[in-house]
Structures are given as structure tokens and as C-alpha cells.
Design a protein around this motif. Structure first.
Motif, PDB file in Angstrom:
ATOM      1  N   THR A 146      -5.008 -69.508 -83.247  1.00 41.50           N
ATOM      2  CA  THR A 146      -5.171 -68.766 -81.965  1.00 41.50           C
ATOM      3  C   THR A 146      -6.157 -69.886 -81.122  1.00 41.50           C
ATOM      4  N   PRO A 147      -5.624 -70.413 -79.988  1.00 40.95           N
ATOM      5  CA  PRO A 147      -6.627 -71.023 -79.090  1.00 40.95           C
ATOM      6  C   PRO A 147      -7.699 -70.001 -78.409  1.00 40.95           C
ATOM      7  N   LYS A 148      -8.793 -70.677 -77.974  1.00 40.01           N
ATOM      8  CA  LYS A 148      -9.970 -69.746 -77.283  1.00 40.01           C
ATOM      9  C   LYS A 148      -9.442 -69.369 -75.980  1.00 40.01           C
ATOM     10  N   ASP A 149      -8.767 -70.028 -75.392  1.00 34.46           N
ATOM     11  CA  ASP A 149      -8.483 -69.558 -73.902  1.00 34.46           C
ATOM     12  C   ASP A 149      -7.186 -69.593 -73.409  1.00 34.46           C
ATOM     13  N   VAL A 150      -6.061 -70.262 -74.224  1.00 38.80           N
ATOM     14  CA  VAL A 150      -4.526 -70.298 -73.696  1.00 38.80           C
ATOM     15  C   VAL A 150      -3.931 -69.105 -74.224  1.00 38.80           C
ATOM     16  N   SER A 151      -3.443 -68.403 -73.235  1.00 35.38           N
ATOM     17  CA  SER A 151      -3.036 -67.183 -73.721  1.00 35.38           C
ATOM     18  C   SER A 151      -1.338 -67.161 -74.157  1.00 35.38           C
ATOM     19  N   ASN A 152      -0.759 -68.317 -74.168  1.00 30.52           N
ATOM     20  CA  ASN A 152       0.511 -68.208 -74.554  1.00 30.52           C
ATOM     21  C   ASN A 152       0.993 -69.356 -75.626  1.00 30.52           C
ATOM     22  N   LEU A 153      -0.336 -69.737 -76.489  1.00 33.53           N
ATOM     23  CA  LEU A 153       0.067 -70.935 -77.413  1.00 33.53           C
ATOM     24  C   LEU A 153      -0.189 -70.465 -78.703  1.00 33.53           C
ATOM     25  N   LEU A 154       0.447 -70.988 -79.793  1.00 29.70           N
ATOM     26  CA  LEU A 154      -0.042 -70.752 -81.425  1.00 29.70           C
ATOM     27  C   LEU A 154       0.098 -72.083 -81.887  1.00 29.70           C
ATOM     28  N   GLN A 184       6.447 -64.597 -85.514  1.00 31.26           N
ATOM     29  CA  GLN A 184       6.007 -62.955 -85.101  1.00 31.26           C
ATOM     30  C   GLN A 184       5.152 -62.578 -84.082  1.00 31.26           C
ATOM     31  N   ALA A 185       4.026 -63.482 -84.210  1.00 29.86           N
ATOM     32  CA  ALA A 185       3.119 -63.353 -83.121  1.00 29.86           C
ATOM     33  C   ALA A 185       3.487 -63.366 -81.826  1.00 29.86           C
ATOM     34  N   ALA A 186       4.137 -64.419 -81.517  1.00 24.60           N
ATOM     35  CA  ALA A 186       4.764 -64.631 -80.393  1.00 24.60           C
ATOM     36  C   ALA A 186       5.762 -63.540 -79.818  1.00 24.60           C
ATOM     37  N   ILE A 187       6.526 -63.062 -80.615  1.00 28.66           N
ATOM     38  CA  ILE A 187       7.511 -61.717 -80.505  1.00 28.66           C
ATOM     39  C   ILE A 187       6.558 -60.704 -79.885  1.00 28.66           C
ATOM     40  N   TYR A 188       5.600 -60.289 -80.802  1.00 31.09           N
ATOM     41  CA  TYR A 188       4.636 -59.108 -80.444  1.00 31.09           C
ATOM     42  C   TYR A 188       4.329 -59.303 -79.244  1.00 31.09           C
ATOM     43  N   ALA A 189       3.550 -60.588 -78.770  1.00 34.10           N
ATOM     44  CA  ALA A 189       3.190 -60.599 -77.507  1.00 34.10           C
ATOM     45  C   ALA A 189       3.933 -60.781 -76.415  1.00 34.10           C
ATOM     46  N   ILE A 190       5.299 -61.270 -76.685  1.00 30.27           N
ATOM     47  CA  ILE A 190       6.152 -61.068 -75.518  1.00 30.27           C
ATOM     48  C   ILE A 190       6.525 -59.520 -75.335  1.00 30.27           C
ATOM     49  N   SER A 195      -1.491 -61.116 -74.482  1.00 28.35           N
ATOM     50  CA  SER A 195      -1.688 -62.533 -74.797  1.00 28.35           C
ATOM     51  C   SER A 195      -1.658 -62.643 -76.257  1.00 28.35           C
ATOM     52  N   VAL A 196      -1.860 -63.945 -76.424  1.00 27.62           N
ATOM     53  CA  VAL A 196      -1.633 -64.232 -78.087  1.00 27.62           C
ATOM     54  C   VAL A 196      -2.934 -63.713 -78.897  1.00 27.62           C
ATOM     55  N   GLN A 197      -4.093 -63.691 -77.923  1.00 26.64           N
ATOM     56  CA  GLN A 197      -5.470 -63.182 -78.474  1.00 26.64           C
ATOM     57  C   GLN A 197      -5.585 -61.618 -78.906  1.00 26.64           C
ATOM     58  N   HIS A 198      -4.588 -60.974 -78.313  1.00 27.37           N
ATOM     59  CA  HIS A 198      -4.580 -59.543 -78.411  1.00 27.37           C
ATOM     60  C   HIS A 198      -3.466 -58.917 -79.109  1.00 27.37           C
ATOM     61  N   VAL A 199      -2.787 -59.890 -80.271  1.00 25.80           N
ATOM     62  CA  VAL A 199      -1.890 -59.402 -81.061  1.00 25.80           C
ATOM     63  C   VAL A 199      -2.263 -58.458 -82.126  1.00 25.80           C
ATOM     64  N   ASP A 200      -1.702 -57.461 -82.398  1.00 24.37           N
ATOM     65  CA  ASP A 200      -2.058 -56.721 -83.567  1.00 24.37           C
ATOM     66  C   ASP A 200      -1.587 -57.370 -84.826  1.00 24.37           C
ATOM     67  N   VAL A 201      -2.781 -57.898 -85.349  1.00 28.10           N
ATOM     68  CA  VAL A 201      -2.251 -58.546 -86.857  1.00 28.10           C
ATOM     69  C   VAL A 201      -1.854 -57.746 -87.993  1.00 28.10           C
TER      70      VAL A 201
END
Length: 354
Positions: A146-154, A184-190, A195-201
Motif C-alpha cells: 500500500t503506498p504512503k499517499d496514493v489512495s487508488n494504487l496497490l 480483493q482490497a481494490a474491490i473492498y475500496a470501490i 481509499s486503499v489505506q482504509h481497507v478492512d484487512v
């Protein structure tokens, strides 16, 4: 050692432009073609080597677009990598640090090839090779992809890892696992407008565990020896590194009592299951195994002697096919034949018939 590794000639690749990278690719191809020509033709090469290599050629049905059988893609093990808020290191490989948000496992030696060829006291030396193994599978953090700042990239391949840790993580099966986790993380974020940083792992892990093939089919069930929720022991067993997963269990021969381990799966869907036990290479002590299907118990004496093929610690041995009921009624019980046997117990696998 002298081989197809073009040692020290890849330094400019990670930061190079497309044009510079293409020159490096061409240089590697020329080096390897020159190496093959030399082995086949140069008079300083022993005749017995030239006689064999001169019979070689490229495969006629591979890479036909190149016209000469040489493929167009350079094998790039490691170039630029992301630096996120979490970096995988040697500490993780050796389980000195364990992540709290895992989305995949890696299990390979910390392996990195030579970095340069130098002269020491008049002798040519290859320098920089790393081969450190002897550790079991370890967890990879979601934050590392997961990037530091970019919210839609894995980033499941060029993930955040040190050079040494990446030498272990960079195996293709690991990239496949991390890519499925990233999907799966992208699906959850959408779906959650997140943002990808706030996905429920935890939600990602649950989906991967219950629907690993992403097709809604019944998942395989693996119970390892360290699964306290599904494993009970009788007598004295000693946990030792190795086998499937982090550990395997060895019967303590100083204990004169009978010893057994019972694996109790939670069957989500009744039906036919193929049942296997994992046996490590070098395990030679027969064990008695009882498979209970909820009504009847079938006893099996298993000779675990195997020859493990390839880079693996052991093999899955079949116990047969069983009709198992829904719930927690079924079990597999591994017992020593004699109290002084140096028996081994590890993981049990239940594969639903599809």
C-alpha cells in the motif's frame, strides 16, 4: 563461477529511460549469445565441451516472432521498489518480527545473485551472492503493498521490501497470492468508497479464506499442528521448525505414555473429501491414523517414507476419500504405534471433491 549472469552490467536499469533499458537488454542478449558461441566454438574451450554445446540450438517452436528463437524479454528479478509506511526486512523472513495485517505468505531462501566481479590478489572473484535459508513461511503485511499517499494504487510485485527480504519474497507464487489479495482490497475500496489505506484487512482475509478460488466453491481445509482451535494432543510432543508451515510436532521418546494428535475440521458443506497428511522428507516412522467420518472410524497404518521432489520439505500423502458431515463431527487422529517411536505429526488437508 561463470554463467549466463551478466554480472555488474544491470546497475543503470532501474532508473534508466526506455531507450537506456533497451540498450541494456540488447547487451545482455549479446553477452549470452556470445557465451553460447564461445562454449561451442572457441579453441580455448575443451573439445569435449565444444562437441556437446555445438549440438545445441534454440527451440524452433518458442518465440517464433524473434525469427531466431531468442526471447525478447529480459528476466528482471528486482528493479525499483516502492517505499511505503511499512518495509519488509530480514527480520520478517526470520520471524524475528511478525506483521499484524498479513495478506500473504512467502517461504523462500533470501537469495540474491552476485553484484560485481573483482580481482583479489590476482584472482577473479564474484562478490555479493547471498543464500540464507533455514526458516519457515512468514507473513507479508498489507501495508507493504500500500503506498504512503496514493489512495487508488496497490503494488503487489514491486512492494515495499529491503533488498535482502525481496530476494526471498520475489517468487512468482507469492506475487500471485499478493495480487489476489490486492484485487480483493481494490474491490473492498470501490464498494465502500474508501481509499486503499482504509481497507478492512480482516475482511480481505476472510474472503480469501472462505472463497480462495474466487468462484464460490467450497474451500480446501488445512489444519496445521499449531492450530489451537482445531488440534488437541495426548502425551508429550515437541514442536520443531520445519515441515508444513512454521512447525511440525515430534513425539517425545522420553515420555513412555501413548501419544496422539487429533485434528477436528469444521466442515461447512457435507460431501466427499479427499484427505491428506503432510510428511516431511526423511520421516521414516510409521504411524496409525484413524479417520472418523462422524459415524465410523477407518484405521490406516501409514508408511511415511517418501522422496520429496524439487525444492520442498515434504509431500502430501493420501488417506483416501471420505464422506464427511457438516459441522465438527469428523476428525483425523494420528497416533504412535509404540510409545518410544520417533513419530512425526504435521498438517492435515481436506479437499472437497469438485
Amino acid at each position: 563461477g561463470f554463467s549466463t549472469n551478466f554480472i555488474g552490467q544491470n546497475y543503470q536499469y532501474p532508473e534508466g529511460s526506455y531507450q537506456e533499458r533497451e540498450k541494456i537488454i540488447q547487451a545482455h542478449r549479446q553477452y549470452q549469445q556470445g557465451l553460447m558461441w564461445t562454449l561451442a566454438n572457441h579453441p580455448r574451450i575443451p573439445e569435449k565441451v565444444r562437441a556437446v554445446v555445438s549440438q545445441w540450438g534454440t527451440c524452433k517452436d518458442e518465440y517464433p516472432e524473434s525469427k531466431n528463437g531468442w526471447q525478447g524479454q529480459l528476466y528482471i528479478r528486482e528493479a525499483r521498489r516502492m517505499v511505503s509506511d511499512y518495509v519488509m526486512t530480514q527480520y520478517h523472513c526470520e520471524a524475528l518480527t511478525v506483521v499484524e495485517d498479513p495478506v500473504g505468505l512467502a517461504a523462500y531462501t533470501m537469495d540474491s545473485h552476485n553484484a560485481e566481479r573483482i580481482v583479489v590478489n590476482g584472482m577473479v572473484k564474484n562478490e555479493g551472492d547471498v543464500q540464507v535459508g533455514g526458516f519457515g513461511p512468514y507473513l507479508i503485511s498489507y501495508r507493504a503493498i500500500t503506498p504512503k499517499d496514493v489512495s487508488n494504487l496497490l503494488v503487489p510485485v514491486c512492494l515495499s521490501a529491503s533488498h535482502i527480504a525481496y530476494g526471498s519474497i520475489r517468487m512468482e507464487p507469492v506475487f500471485m497470492v499478493l495480487s489476489q489479495s490486492a484485487a480483493q482490497a481494490a474491490i473492498y475500496a470501490i464498494d465502500h468508497h474508501s481509499s486503499v489505506q482504509h481497507v478492512d484487512v480482516k475482511a480481505i482475509k476472510k474472503e480469501l479464506r472462505t472463497n480462495p478460488l474466487a468462484d464460490g466453491s467450497t474451500a480446501d481445509i488445512i489444519i496445521d499442528d499449531n492450530d489451537g482451535d482445531h488440534v488437541t494432543t495426548e502425551g508429550k510432543w515437541i514442536a520443531e521448525k520445519g515441515g508444513y508451515g512454521p512447525t511440525m510436532l515430534l513425539a517425545d521418546t522420553s515420555d513412555s505414555n501413548s501419544k496422539s494428535i487429533t485434528y477436528k475440521p469444521t466442515i461447512k458443506k457435507a460431501g466427499a473429501y479427499h484427505v491428506y497428511v503432510y510428511s516431511s522428507s526423511g520421516n521414516t516412522v510409521p504411524v496409525q491414523i484413524g479417520v472418523f467420518d462422524g459415524t465410523l472410524s477407518r484405521m490406516i497404518t501409514l508408511d511415511p517414507t517418501i522422496k520429496a521432489e524439487g525444492q520442498t520439505s515434504g509431500e502430501w500423502l493420501s488417506l483416501g476419500k471420505f464422506d464427511l458431515p457438516e459441522g465438527k463431527q469428523a476428525s483425523v487422529k494420528v497416533s504412535t504405534k509404540h510409545p518410544k517411536d520417533k513419530a512425526q505429526a504435521d498438517a492435515v488437508l481436506f479437499v472437497p471433491e469438485r
